[in-house]
Design an enzyme around this catalytic site. Structure first.
Site, PDB file in Angstrom:
ATOM      1  N   HIS A  52      37.366  29.228  46.375  1.00  0.00           N
ATOM      2  CA  HIS A  52      37.748  30.589  46.755  1.00  0.00           C
ATOM      3  C   HIS A  52      36.570  31.259  47.436  1.00  0.00           C
ATOM      4  CE1 HIS A  52      35.402  31.598  43.231  1.00  0.00           C
ATOM      5  NE2 HIS A  52      36.243  30.967  42.430  1.00  0.00           N
TER       6      HIS A  52
HETATM    7  P1  TYD Z   1      37.378  31.569  38.360  1.00  0.00           P
HETATM    8  O1  TYD Z   1      36.366  32.458  39.007  1.00  0.00           O
HETATM    9  O2  TYD Z   1      38.672  31.353  39.081  1.00  0.00           O
HETATM   10  O3  TYD Z   1      36.738  30.158  38.002  1.00  0.00           O
HETATM   11  P2  TYD Z   1      36.165  29.043  38.986  1.00  0.00           P
HETATM   12  O4  TYD Z   1      35.965  29.697  40.310  1.00  0.00           O
HETATM   13  O5  TYD Z   1      34.899  28.587  38.368  1.00  0.00           O
HETATM   14  O6  TYD Z   1      37.128  27.927  39.061  1.00  0.00           O
HETATM   15  O7  TYD Z   1      37.659  32.145  36.905  1.00  0.00           O
HETATM   16  C1  TYD Z   1      38.450  31.447  35.969  1.00  0.00           C
HETATM   17  C2  TYD Z   1      39.110  32.478  35.064  1.00  0.00           C
HETATM   18  O8  TYD Z   1      38.121  33.212  34.356  1.00  0.00           O
HETATM   19  C3  TYD Z   1      39.940  33.495  35.834  1.00  0.00           C
HETATM   20  O9  TYD Z   1      41.125  33.722  35.091  1.00  0.00           O
HETATM   21  C4  TYD Z   1      39.117  34.741  35.820  1.00  0.00           C
HETATM   22  C5  TYD Z   1      38.259  34.606  34.575  1.00  0.00           C
HETATM   23  N1  TYD Z   1      36.939  35.208  34.732  1.00  0.00           N
HETATM   24  C6  TYD Z   1      36.638  36.382  34.072  1.00  0.00           C
HETATM   25  O10 TYD Z   1      37.475  36.944  33.333  1.00  0.00           O
HETATM   26  N2  TYD Z   1      35.385  36.934  34.215  1.00  0.00           N
HETATM   27  C7  TYD Z   1      34.444  36.360  35.013  1.00  0.00           C
HETATM   28  O11 TYD Z   1      33.309  36.891  35.134  1.00  0.00           O
HETATM   29  C8  TYD Z   1      34.771  35.143  35.713  1.00  0.00           C
HETATM   30  C9  TYD Z   1      33.775  34.471  36.605  1.00  0.00           C
HETATM   31  C10 TYD Z   1      36.019  34.608  35.545  1.00  0.00           C
END
Ligand code: TYD
Length: 138
Positions: A52
Site C-alpha cells: 500500500h
Molecule cells: P497494515 O498497515 O495494513 O499492515 P501491513 O501494511 O504491515 O500489512 O495494518 C494491519 C492492521 O493493523 C490493519 O487492520 C490496521 C491495523 N493497524 C492499527 O490499528 N494501527 C497501526 O498503527 C497499524 C500500523 C496498523
C-alpha cells in the site's frame, strides 16, 4: 515524492565491549516528528506485509533483528532495499507504494511514523495509487 527522496539513513552506533547501542531522535536522525511507533514480527515464511501507499505518512523502517526486503515504487520506478542491520533506517517520504517481503526467521521490523494511525491515509489499491500519483504530479 519520488524515488530519489528515498534513502538509507546511517544511524548512530555506540560500540563497546559490552555490546552495541543505536538510537534515533526525531528531526535529527529522521526528518519528521515521530507520532507513532509500531513493529512487525513473527511473520510466517513467504508472507508479505505492506502492499500500500500513504498519502501523508512518512516513515523510517529499521530491521531491528533479522532481515527483509522493502520494495518501493513511485508509480514509474521500482527499487528494492534489503535491510539486515539494526543501524540502518530506510526513510520513505509520502506517496510511495511499498511492500515488505522475504522476512527471515525471527525478523523484527520497527517502523517510525510521522502520523497517528489513520485508515483514510492508506491507498490500498494499486490502480488507485497510480491515479493518485497522476493527480498529484507537479
Ligand atoms: P497494515 O498497515 O495494513 O499492515 P501491513 O501494511 O504491515 O500489512 O495494518 C494491519 C492492521 O493493523 C490493519 O487492520 C490496521 C491495523 N493497524 C492499527 O490499528 N494501527 C497501526 O498503527 C497499524 C500500523 C496498523
Amino acid at each position: 515524492m519520488c524515488m530519489d527522496q528515498v534513502r538509507l539513513i546511517d544511524l548512530p552506533k555506540v560500540l563497546d565491549h559490552r555490546g552495541n547501542l543505536s538510537f534515533i531522535e526525531e528531526m535529527k536522525h529522521v526528518p519528521f516528528e515521530v507520532k507513532r511507533v509500531y513493529w512487525i514480527y513473527d511473520v510466517p515464511g513467504g508472507e508479505t506485509r505492506g502492499g500500500h501507499a500513504f498519502k501523508e505518512q512518512q516513515e523510517l523502517i529499521v530491521a531491528l533483528s533479522g532481515s527483509f526486503d522493502v520494495l518501493v515504487d513511485d508509480g514509474k520506478m521500482k527499487q528494492t532495499f534489503s535491510l539486515n542491520r539494526s543501524y540502518f533506517g530506510l526513510y520513505l517520504p509520502t506517496g510511495l507504494w511499498r511492500q515488505m517481503q522475504n522476512f527471515s526467521t525471527n525478523s523484527l521490523a520497527l517502523v517510525l511514523s510521522s502520523t497517528p494511525f489513520d485508515e483514510n491515509d492508506y491507498l490500498r489499491d494499486y490502480q488507485e495509487f497510480l491515479a493518485y500519483r497522476k493527480r498529484n504530479e507537479k
